[in-house]
Design a protein around this motif. Structure first.
Motif, PDB file in Angstrom:
ATOM      1  N   PRO A  95      44.890  21.238  65.260  1.00 45.88           N
ATOM      2  CA  PRO A  95      45.676  20.130  65.815  1.00 45.88           C
ATOM      3  C   PRO A  95      45.297  19.816  67.258  1.00 45.88           C
ATOM      4  N   ILE A  96      45.708  18.638  67.690  1.00 38.77           N
ATOM      5  CA  ILE A  96      45.667  18.296  69.112  1.00 38.77           C
ATOM      6  C   ILE A  96      46.817  19.044  69.772  1.00 38.77           C
ATOM      7  N   GLU A 152      51.934  29.447  63.344  1.00 41.85           N
ATOM      8  CA  GLU A 152      52.924  28.625  64.037  1.00 41.85           C
ATOM      9  C   GLU A 152      52.289  27.356  64.597  1.00 41.85           C
ATOM     10  N   MET A 153      51.067  27.478  65.113  1.00 46.72           N
ATOM     11  CA  MET A 153      50.378  26.300  65.633  1.00 46.72           C
ATOM     12  C   MET A 153      50.192  25.249  64.541  1.00 46.72           C
ATOM     13  N   LEU A 154      49.729  25.691  63.371  1.00 45.69           N
ATOM     14  CA  LEU A 154      49.513  24.754  62.275  1.00 45.69           C
ATOM     15  C   LEU A 154      50.832  24.178  61.771  1.00 45.69           C
ATOM     16  N   ALA A 155      51.854  25.021  61.750  1.00 41.39           N
ATOM     17  CA  ALA A 155      53.154  24.566  61.252  1.00 41.39           C
ATOM     18  C   ALA A 155      53.757  23.489  62.151  1.00 41.39           C
ATOM     19  N   ARG A 156      53.432  23.524  63.430  1.00 41.14           N
ATOM     20  CA  ARG A 156      53.974  22.536  64.365  1.00 41.14           C
ATOM     21  C   ARG A 156      53.186  21.226  64.352  1.00 41.14           C
ATOM     22  N   GLY A 157      52.044  21.202  63.674  1.00 40.86           N
ATOM     23  CA  GLY A 157      51.236  19.988  63.640  1.00 40.86           C
ATOM     24  C   GLY A 157      51.891  18.885  62.826  1.00 40.86           C
ATOM     25  N   GLU A 158      51.952  17.706  63.404  1.00 43.48           N
ATOM     26  CA  GLU A 158      52.518  16.534  62.732  1.00 43.48           C
ATOM     27  C   GLU A 158      51.427  15.468  62.624  1.00 43.48           C
ATOM     28  N   SER A 218      55.136  20.150  69.948  1.00 46.68           N
ATOM     29  CA  SER A 218      56.120  21.128  70.409  1.00 46.68           C
ATOM     30  C   SER A 218      55.499  22.502  70.649  1.00 46.68           C
ATOM     31  N   TRP A 219      54.166  22.579  70.637  1.00 43.85           N
ATOM     32  CA  TRP A 219      53.496  23.861  70.860  1.00 43.85           C
ATOM     33  C   TRP A 219      53.772  24.346  72.277  1.00 43.85           C
ATOM     34  N   PRO A 220      54.431  25.508  72.459  1.00 41.22           N
ATOM     35  CA  PRO A 220      54.872  25.917  73.795  1.00 41.22           C
ATOM     36  C   PRO A 220      53.995  26.948  74.481  1.00 41.22           C
ATOM     37  N   TYR A 221      52.908  27.381  73.833  1.00 45.60           N
ATOM     38  CA  TYR A 221      52.165  28.523  74.347  1.00 45.60           C
ATOM     39  C   TYR A 221      50.893  28.111  75.078  1.00 45.60           C
TER      40      TYR A 221
END
Length: 353
Positions: free
Chosen positions: A162-163, A39-45, A91-94
């Protein structure tokens, strides 16, 4: 984004081939960790696209450009380029937690084994309830436990890290040191010695971070002076903790009864306050707050040692390299090539002259 997700899912699938070798809690940990990593990688833009989009605040843009600026500086001084921190998971919420454990009268860490990554002395979690459950289980087994929030995340080259949003709140010196630390890993990694690699990368990150500030603001700038004062205080605090570790380890290795060793342990940990007051630390209120408000126990000190061993030897070699980062790295590479104990090779090199 999808490619990164597939890679993580593939990693979890590979790990699943060894499920017969894992207890049920290990199975769950691998799957859950793989899910959050995916999920972390998927949210990377891509940062470049976000900067061109006009969707970010001025503060976000400035901070994201800083990461690219530090990476460019790292390449300019000879550090290996990576794809890390080229994406932003806005958008990483964790929150990411790190958990480690040791026996009450030992610095021998509790370790876990997982497919692919092998043996590790800590676990990572993404939900506070999972950390709490793990803590209760380990304490019931008789371990001391330390958990902390981790604002940065590194897979050491397995994926494009990601950042994360929390990283945009960091002061500039911390951004520089963290990015350059990771580039140091990409430039030189000694197989089989996590402590050596992390301590080495800490030295490179700090030295290269100061050089970044000097190039950006000037040798006489307040920014560089503040960073160097912080470096000084951290080095002094390192020596305090190294001394505390050595004294505690001597107690643990002694043949005294457990109650005697426990009393000595409590006395030594309680002495941290006085050690700071008697030290050459310049910003004493900051470090007094650290020792008075944070938990100090065996796993906390064990993790400190993982990232801060051999400081004097590394600094001596840096001096001998005239503070040229690339010369220093190549010297470390040469000294440790084929060495069974890289720390022993480093000590021999700096004490033989």
């Amino acid at each position: 984004m999808a490619a990164g997700t597939r890679h993580v899912v593939a990693l979890v699938a590979a790990a699943s081939l060894a499920l017969a070798m894992l207890p049920s809690c290990g199975i769950r940990y691998v799957v859950v960790s793989g899910y959050y990593q995916a999920e972390m990688l998927a949210r990377g833009e891509p940062v470049d696209g976000l900067l061109a989009s006009g969707e970010l605040s001025a503060g976000e843009e400035q901070r994201l450009r800083l990461f690219a600026e530090v990476k460019d500086f790292g390449k300019s001084i000879g550090l290996s380029a990576t794809d890390n921190y080229s994406n932003y998971a806005r958008s990483w919420p964790y929150t990411i937690y790190n958990l480690s454990a040791c026996p009450p009268l030992s610095f021998s860490p509790k370790t876990w084994w997982f497919p692919v990554v092998g043996t590790v002395p800590y676990l990572g979690y993404f939900q506070p309830e999972d950390v709490a459950t793990a803590r209760v289980r380990l304490e019931a087994e008789g371990y001391e436990v330390h958990s902390r929030v981790v604002n940065a995340y590194s897979t050491l080259g397995w994926f494009k890290d990601p950042i994360l949003p929390a990283m945009l709140t960091w002061p500039e010196p911390q951004v520089a040191e963290t990015v350059l630390h990771e580039l140091a890993h990409a430039t030189l990694w000694i197989p089989g010695s996590v402590t050596f690699n992390e301590s080495f990368a800490n030295v490179v990150g700090q030295a290269a971070g100061d050089q970044f500030l000097a190039q950006k603001y000037g040798e006489d700038s307040k920014e560089l002076a503040d960073a160097r004062e912080a470096d000084h205080d951290w080095l002094v605090f390192q020596s305090i903790l190294q001394g505390l570790y050595a004294e505690l380890d001597a107690v643990y290795q002694s043949a005294d009864p457990d109650d005697v060793r426990t009393e000595a342990k409590q006395r030594l940990y309680a002495s941290l306050d006085d050690r700071v007051l008697a030290s050459a630390i310049r910003q004493k209120p900051r470090y007094l707050q650290i020792v008075r408000t944070q938990v100090w126990n065996n796993p906390r000190l064990m993790q400190f040692r993982t990232y801060n061993t051999g400081e004097a030897e590394f600094q001596a070699l840096m001096e001998r390299s005239n503070h040229d980062i690339l010369v220093f790295i190549e010297e470390v590479r040469r000294l440790t090539r084929g060495a069974d104990d890289p720390f022993a090779a480093l000590r021999e090199a700096v004490t033989s002259r």
